[in-house]
Design a protein around this motif. Structure first.
Motif: not given
Length: 213
Positions: A168-176
């Motif tokens: 299970l992964f949550f991939a995000s660029l700008d939701k630091s």
């Protein structure tokens, strides 16, 4: 065969469905893995709405092309530029064509993507909103939409952990702000309990090597 369940949000959708010249290579690669049935994607419904707004907001206006053409004519007339007008116009026409094509299809493409995801669209159910209200986070300054995205992702991840194989992964660029760190122990606990790994890009880590022998 699905080997991973991946939660994405608005920046993934923008990276796939915005103007072709601005699309994100790694987001497109992850979308290709979805199409090949290598991963299962999940997107909070709120993020589809955000993506529609962001794509429309970032489309340049035709007025900008007109202004550039007007400036080019002025620069040539004053002798400060010697560019070939026909070549400049070809470039601007190509850019305007890209904008027009994107404007004509992005909403239909997003809608088709959502339809294809089926149960991968995460809706704001009563259970999700109840969970949202119960969240005890390290940072009380999170924007409401980000908290709703987080609640949707964590709620579904907890469901999948007990019923579906795969990482299970949550991939995000700008939701630091949604990334668990040592300074956010409460958030890290939620991720650990859900078996969820935050990935600050769209490139999934390789699966652990199988033991030899």
């Amino acid at each position: 065969m699905t080997s991973a369940h991946v939660f994405v949000e608005s920046n993934f959708l923008f990276g796939v469905f915005c103007m072709p010249s601005k699309r994100h290579r790694d987001a497109l690669a992850l979308k290709a893995r979805l199409d090949a049935d290598e991963v299962k994607l999940y997107v909070p419904y709120l993020c589809l709405q955000e993506a529609r707004y962001l794509i429309a907001k970032n489309l340049p206006s035709h007025r900008r092309w007109d202004q550039l053409l007007e400036f080019h004519r002025f620069a040539v007339g004053t002798g400060t530029a010697t560019w070939d007008f026909a070549e400049v116009k070809k470039l601007l026409d190509a850019a305007a064509g890209e904008v027009n094509r994107t404007k004509a299809v992005y909403q239909q493409e997003l809608a088709a993507f959502a339809t294809a995801l089926g149960d991968g669209i995460l809706h704001g159910t009563k259970e999700v909103f109840d969970f949202l209200e119960s969240l005890d986070l390290d940072d009380d300054n999170l924007k409401y939409n980000d908290k709703l995205i987080l609640a949707s992702v964590l709620w579904k991840a907890n469901e999948l952990k007990g019923s579906e194989p795969g990482r299970l992964f949550f991939a995000s660029l700008d939701k630091s702000d949604l990334q668990p760190t040592d300074h956010r122990p409460k958030l890290a606990r939620y991720y650990n309990e859900a078996g969820l790994v935050f990935v600050p890009n769209f490139v999934l880590p390789n699966p652990p090597a199988s033991p030899v022998g």
